[in-house]
Design a protein around this motif. Sequence first.
Motif, PDB file in Angstrom:
ATOM      1  N   ILE A   1       0.802  -1.096   0.143  1.00 47.47           N
ATOM      2  CA  ILE A   1      -0.054   0.170   0.049  1.00 47.47           C
ATOM      3  C   ILE A   1       1.013   1.448   0.002  1.00 47.47           C
ATOM      4  O   ILE A   1       1.687   1.462   0.948  1.00 47.47           O
ATOM      5  N   PRO A   2       0.565   2.053  -0.941  1.00 49.12           N
ATOM      6  CA  PRO A   2       1.632   3.477  -0.887  1.00 49.12           C
ATOM      7  C   PRO A   2       1.204   4.276   0.261  1.00 49.12           C
ATOM      8  O   PRO A   2       0.021   4.125   0.649  1.00 49.12           O
ATOM      9  N   LYS A   3       2.300   4.798   0.748  1.00 47.65           N
ATOM     10  CA  LYS A   3       2.019   5.636   1.989  1.00 47.65           C
ATOM     11  C   LYS A   3       1.133   6.710   1.988  1.00 47.65           C
ATOM     12  O   LYS A   3       1.151   7.214   0.954  1.00 47.65           O
ATOM     13  N   GLY A   4       0.048   6.737   2.908  1.00 49.95           N
ATOM     14  CA  GLY A   4      -0.833   7.868   2.662  1.00 49.95           C
ATOM     15  C   GLY A   4      -2.088   7.447   1.900  1.00 49.95           C
ATOM     16  O   GLY A   4      -3.023   8.471   1.921  1.00 49.95           O
ATOM     17  N   LEU A   5      -1.960   6.440   1.559  1.00 47.26           N
ATOM     18  CA  LEU A   5      -3.242   5.895   0.788  1.00 47.26           C
ATOM     19  C   LEU A   5      -3.932   4.721   0.974  1.00 47.26           C
ATOM     20  O   LEU A   5      -3.299   4.047   2.328  1.00 47.26           O
ATOM     21  N   LYS A   6      -4.981   4.233   0.640  1.00 51.61           N
ATOM     22  CA  LYS A   6      -5.545   3.013   1.150  1.00 51.61           C
ATOM     23  C   LYS A   6      -6.648   2.599  -0.152  1.00 51.61           C
ATOM     24  O   LYS A   6      -7.008   3.437  -0.984  1.00 51.61           O
ATOM     25  N   LEU A   7      -6.834   1.312  -0.223  1.00 54.16           N
ATOM     26  CA  LEU A   7      -7.681   0.711  -1.154  1.00 54.16           C
ATOM     27  C   LEU A   7      -9.136   0.872  -0.571  1.00 54.16           C
ATOM     28  O   LEU A   7      -9.413   0.449   0.528  1.00 54.16           O
ATOM     29  N   VAL A   8     -10.191   1.483  -1.382  1.00 57.97           N
ATOM     30  CA  VAL A   8     -11.491   1.429  -1.157  1.00 57.97           C
ATOM     31  C   VAL A   8     -12.311   0.677  -2.098  1.00 57.97           C
ATOM     32  O   VAL A   8     -11.958   0.751  -3.447  1.00 57.97           O
ATOM     33  N   ALA A   9     -13.582   0.209  -1.801  1.00 56.74           N
ATOM     34  CA  ALA A   9     -14.192  -0.404  -2.920  1.00 56.74           C
ATOM     35  C   ALA A   9     -14.939   0.628  -3.740  1.00 56.74           C
ATOM     36  O   ALA A   9     -15.416   1.720  -3.105  1.00 56.74           O
ATOM     37  N   LYS A  10     -15.053   0.208  -5.119  1.00 56.30           N
ATOM     38  CA  LYS A  10     -15.679   1.261  -5.968  1.00 56.30           C
ATOM     39  C   LYS A  10     -17.294   1.391  -5.689  1.00 56.30           C
ATOM     40  O   LYS A  10     -17.713   0.389  -5.214  1.00 56.30           O
ATOM     41  N   ARG A  11     -18.147   2.210  -6.201  1.00 55.47           N
ATOM     42  CA  ARG A  11     -19.523   1.974  -5.878  1.00 55.47           C
ATOM     43  C   ARG A  11     -19.956   0.862  -6.548  1.00 55.47           C
ATOM     44  O   ARG A  11     -19.568   0.157  -7.547  1.00 55.47           O
ATOM     45  N   ALA A  12     -20.975   0.131  -5.568  1.00 51.56           N
ATOM     46  CA  ALA A  12     -21.676  -1.197  -5.896  1.00 51.56           C
ATOM     47  C   ALA A  12     -22.702  -0.805  -6.764  1.00 51.56           C
ATOM     48  O   ALA A  12     -23.238   0.142  -6.577  1.00 51.56           O
ATOM     49  N   THR A  13     -23.010  -1.590  -7.754  1.00 51.04           N
ATOM     50  CA  THR A  13     -24.080  -1.468  -8.842  1.00 51.04           C
ATOM     51  C   THR A  13     -24.854  -2.763  -8.822  1.00 51.04           C
ATOM     52  O   THR A  13     -24.454  -3.820  -8.539  1.00 51.04           O
ATOM     53  N   ARG A  14     -26.202  -2.593  -9.236  1.00 55.81           N
ATOM     54  CA  ARG A  14     -26.927  -3.860  -9.163  1.00 55.81           C
ATOM     55  C   ARG A  14     -26.490  -4.648 -10.366  1.00 55.81           C
ATOM     56  O   ARG A  14     -26.327  -4.047 -11.585  1.00 55.81           O
ATOM     57  N   LYS A  15     -26.797  -5.939 -10.432  1.00 48.04           N
ATOM     58  CA  LYS A  15     -26.534  -6.785 -11.300  1.00 48.04           C
ATOM     59  C   LYS A  15     -27.762  -7.862 -10.995  1.00 48.04           C
ATOM     60  O   LYS A  15     -27.925  -8.401  -9.930  1.00 48.04           O
ATOM     61  N   TRP A  16     -27.951  -8.957 -12.095  1.00 49.20           N
ATOM     62  CA  TRP A  16     -28.718 -10.164 -11.963  1.00 49.20           C
ATOM     63  C   TRP A  16     -27.905 -11.293 -11.152  1.00 49.20           C
ATOM     64  O   TRP A  16     -26.687 -11.349 -11.656  1.00 49.20           O
ATOM     65  N   ASN A  17     -28.424 -11.747 -10.144  1.00 51.53           N
ATOM     66  CA  ASN A  17     -27.798 -12.743  -9.427  1.00 51.53           C
ATOM     67  C   ASN A  17     -27.652 -13.933 -10.427  1.00 51.53           C
ATOM     68  O   ASN A  17     -26.338 -14.746 -10.500  1.00 51.53           O
ATOM     69  N   ASP A  18     -28.581 -14.163 -11.081  1.00 48.35           N
ATOM     70  CA  ASP A  18     -28.493 -15.115 -12.195  1.00 48.35           C
ATOM     71  C   ASP A  18     -29.624 -14.914 -13.187  1.00 48.35           C
ATOM     72  O   ASP A  18     -30.869 -14.694 -13.004  1.00 48.35           O
ATOM     73  N   THR A  19     -29.169 -14.797 -14.503  1.00 48.10           N
ATOM     74  CA  THR A  19     -30.073 -14.132 -15.690  1.00 48.10           C
ATOM     75  C   THR A  19     -31.377 -15.073 -15.927  1.00 48.10           C
ATOM     76  O   THR A  19     -32.486 -14.577 -15.931  1.00 48.10           O
ATOM     77  N   SER A  20     -31.314 -16.309 -15.898  1.00 47.49           N
ATOM     78  CA  SER A  20     -32.411 -17.105 -16.008  1.00 47.49           C
ATOM     79  C   SER A  20     -33.294 -17.264 -14.887  1.00 47.49           C
ATOM     80  O   SER A  20     -34.768 -17.102 -15.133  1.00 47.49           O
ATOM     81  N   MET A  21     -32.925 -16.976 -13.786  1.00 49.09           N
ATOM     82  CA  MET A  21     -33.669 -16.899 -12.561  1.00 49.09           C
ATOM     83  C   MET A  21     -34.472 -15.748 -12.556  1.00 49.09           C
ATOM     84  O   MET A  21     -35.568 -15.453 -12.293  1.00 49.09           O
ATOM     85  N   ALA A  22     -33.806 -14.624 -12.942  1.00 49.29           N
ATOM     86  CA  ALA A  22     -34.266 -13.147 -13.107  1.00 49.29           C
ATOM     87  C   ALA A  22     -35.074 -13.111 -14.101  1.00 49.29           C
ATOM     88  O   ALA A  22     -36.481 -12.663 -13.671  1.00 49.29           O
ATOM     89  N   ALA A  23     -35.191 -13.966 -15.178  1.00 51.73           N
ATOM     90  CA  ALA A  23     -36.144 -13.782 -16.094  1.00 51.73           C
ATOM     91  C   ALA A  23     -37.551 -14.730 -15.686  1.00 51.73           C
ATOM     92  O   ALA A  23     -38.811 -13.860 -16.020  1.00 51.73           O
TER      93      ALA A  23
END
Length: 387
Positions: A283-305
């Motif tokens: 990790i570079p000094k003075g920085l940290k890793l953060v998660a990008k904004r979560a977006t919605r997605k289908w858990n399973d396309t067939s199930m979603a349909a």
Amino acid sequence: MQQGIPDSSSPFADEGSGAHELAQKCIETGLDADSYAGFYANLDQSKPISPKQLGDRSIYIDDEMVDGVQQYVDFCRELMEGAEWQAEQWLSLTHLECDGLDGGTGDFLAYNEKTATLDVVDLKYGYGAVDPRENTQLMLYALGAVKRYHNRKLDKVRLTVVQPRSRSGGDAIKTWEADPLDLFEFETDIKNGAAATRDPNAPLVAGEHCKFCKAEAFCPAKEKLVMDVVDADFDAFGEATPAPVIHLTPEQIGAKWPLIEQVEQWCKAFRAFAHDEAMGGRIPKGLKLVAKRATRKWNDTSMAADALEAVLGDNAAIWSEPELLSPAKVESVMPGKNKAERAAALAALEIDGVKVVVKESSGTVLAAESDPRPAAIVGGDEFEEVK
């Protein structure tokens, strides 16, 4: 400087690879590109062209790809008449005896013995204009191809770039004829240039050619070029003192533009390098890793349909052939008086206790330690937010 740095891909590179897979399939089967419209080019699969999406690196073959690849295929088919041809063939350059320059894959070759002509054709699916004239990559391919026909009559070598999506205007197909003798002079230049790189004191020269260098982020020559550009517009106290844009002439703006692009290019490469280091636990000094904004997605396309059809019936509004639309787009046709109710209805959908819609971050990004987002813990290819 690039030794030990792994190769990486991008959505743009994968899209180009998909176009090449489609082109090869068309040339080898004799079918036109529209025969595979709506299929997928699966880059990590043993069956690269399939009606189904088989992996993460699956590229959908849309109408634009079909039209662009067909231009390339039509051009290659004209060269096939009365010629020996090969598609996607490895062209060895080991005869040059240049470490690290073993060869490359030529998109299409055609040798016509009657006209003593060798054609080397390259499909470029990107937007940036590529000129075949004295193009180093194409000339290297030509050297590998000429080696195959060294005992055959050869009067002309034609180098062609087919670039259906070029934004430069003009023809999508550009050809340059190279004199075989000029190729041998080029071979000498390549050998001399390769030998020069073995000098431990060989100079580093930064410029537009750095774009595809994997060592760009930590190259001292590129950093100096960037700092020189920045220092030209900043005083000793770090306060910006650029000339007002309104006072710059068109000539001055034009002169600065290529330098600005190089600065942006270096910044992008440096960010990617720093992120890779952090993902590796450094990790570079003075920085940290953060998660990008979560977006919605289908858990399973067939199930979603199935779940959506149970609520909405056979509703064409949730489909965009041949795929199910994204959760964000389907939300607009869900039952509810307002956006909040429609979103809640979509979020509540489940089958056998399994949620149809899940929220998932696409990765991590580096941020200052003062950033309000929680830091992410990285382990292998996965990460989680620190609670």
